[in-house]
Design a protein around this motif. Structure first.
Motif, PDB file in Angstrom:
ATOM      1  N   ARG A   6       0.862  -1.181   0.000  1.00  0.00           N
ATOM      2  CA  ARG A   6       0.000   0.000   0.000  1.00  0.00           C
ATOM      3  C   ARG A   6       0.901   1.233   0.000  1.00  0.00           C
ATOM      4  N   GLN A   7       0.611   2.197  -0.869  1.00  0.00           N
ATOM      5  CA  GLN A   7       1.401   3.421  -0.921  1.00  0.00           C
ATOM      6  C   GLN A   7       1.248   4.179   0.386  1.00  0.00           C
ATOM      7  N   LYS A   8       2.365   4.608   0.915  1.00  0.00           N
ATOM      8  CA  LYS A   8       2.362   5.386   2.144  1.00  0.00           C
ATOM      9  C   LYS A   8       2.189   6.860   1.779  1.00  0.00           C
ATOM     10  N   CYS A   9       1.195   7.491   2.378  1.00  0.00           N
ATOM     11  CA  CYS A   9       0.934   8.910   2.119  1.00  0.00           C
ATOM     12  C   CYS A   9       1.668   9.761   3.148  1.00  0.00           C
ATOM     13  N   SER A  10       2.134  10.900   2.700  1.00  0.00           N
ATOM     14  CA  SER A  10       2.790  11.817   3.628  1.00  0.00           C
ATOM     15  C   SER A  10       1.736  12.514   4.490  1.00  0.00           C
ATOM     16  N   ASN A  11       2.132  13.026   5.622  1.00  0.00           N
ATOM     17  CA  ASN A  11       1.217  13.725   6.525  1.00  0.00           C
ATOM     18  C   ASN A  11       0.671  15.014   5.920  1.00  0.00           C
ATOM     19  N   ASN A  12       1.384  15.582   4.966  1.00  0.00           N
ATOM     20  CA  ASN A  12       0.970  16.856   4.365  1.00  0.00           C
ATOM     21  C   ASN A  12       0.048  16.669   3.166  1.00  0.00           C
ATOM     22  N   SER A  13      -0.248  15.427   2.815  1.00  0.00           N
ATOM     23  CA  SER A  13      -1.041  15.163   1.626  1.00  0.00           C
ATOM     24  C   SER A  13      -2.518  15.465   1.871  1.00  0.00           C
ATOM     25  N   ALA A  16      -4.867  12.361   1.018  1.00  0.00           N
ATOM     26  CA  ALA A  16      -4.804  11.163   1.866  1.00  0.00           C
ATOM     27  C   ALA A  16      -6.115  10.909   2.588  1.00  0.00           C
ATOM     28  N   ALA A  17      -6.800  11.969   2.991  1.00  0.00           N
ATOM     29  CA  ALA A  17      -8.050  11.813   3.737  1.00  0.00           C
ATOM     30  C   ALA A  17      -9.214  11.440   2.824  1.00  0.00           C
ATOM     31  N   THR A  18      -9.155  11.820   1.560  1.00  0.00           N
ATOM     32  CA  THR A  18     -10.285  11.606   0.664  1.00  0.00           C
ATOM     33  C   THR A  18     -10.104  10.446  -0.296  1.00  0.00           C
ATOM     34  N   THR A  19      -8.883  10.112  -0.623  1.00  0.00           N
ATOM     35  CA  THR A  19      -8.607   9.056  -1.594  1.00  0.00           C
ATOM     36  C   THR A  19      -7.778   7.962  -0.943  1.00  0.00           C
ATOM     37  N   PRO A  20      -8.263   6.722  -0.977  1.00  0.00           N
ATOM     38  CA  PRO A  20      -7.445   5.651  -0.412  1.00  0.00           C
ATOM     39  C   PRO A  20      -6.182   5.445  -1.243  1.00  0.00           C
ATOM     40  N   ILE A  61      -9.476  -6.363   0.448  1.00  0.00           N
ATOM     41  CA  ILE A  61      -8.437  -5.521  -0.143  1.00  0.00           C
ATOM     42  C   ILE A  61      -8.834  -5.135  -1.567  1.00  0.00           C
ATOM     43  N   PRO A  62      -8.990  -3.841  -1.843  1.00  0.00           N
ATOM     44  CA  PRO A  62      -9.297  -3.389  -3.206  1.00  0.00           C
ATOM     45  C   PRO A  62      -8.002  -3.211  -4.013  1.00  0.00           C
ATOM     46  N   LEU A  63      -7.593  -4.221  -4.745  1.00  0.00           N
ATOM     47  CA  LEU A  63      -6.341  -4.144  -5.504  1.00  0.00           C
ATOM     48  C   LEU A  63      -6.448  -3.172  -6.664  1.00  0.00           C
TER      49      LEU A  63
END
Length: 96
Positions: A6-13, A16-20, A61-63
């Protein structure tokens, strides 16, 4: 070996909150090497795909993608394994 990444999102993205984040499954195979063991290679590939399908459904898991790599020990244009990989399923239960 099967890994689900799973791609790790940065805290500033902001997204990240709206798109898995995208999820990629990686299956690394080393199939039977004897040239006349076609059925064994197909069974090994089928088992790998069934294992991934089981993990996918068990954990919901949505691949977004699938990478199958390794030593297939067969002709990539004319073998049963390559045909199954092209159509995306190995047997009735091995599809994703």
């Amino acid at each position: 070996m099967t890994s689900i990444l799973r791609q790790k999102c940065s805290n500033n993205s902001l997204t990240a909150a709206t798109t898995p984040p995208p999820i990629l499954a990686v299956v690394n195979c080393h199939l039977e090497g004897h040239p006349h063991q076609y059925a064994a290679r197909i069974k090994q590939l089928q088992h790998s795909m069934e294992d991934l399908a089981k993990q996918k459904s068990t954990h919901s898991i949505p691949l977004n993608g699938l990478l199958i790599s390794g030593d297939f020990n067969c002709e990539l244009q004319s073998s049963a394994c390559s045909t199954y990989l092209r159509i995306g399923r190995v047997g009735r239960k091995g599809g994703l």
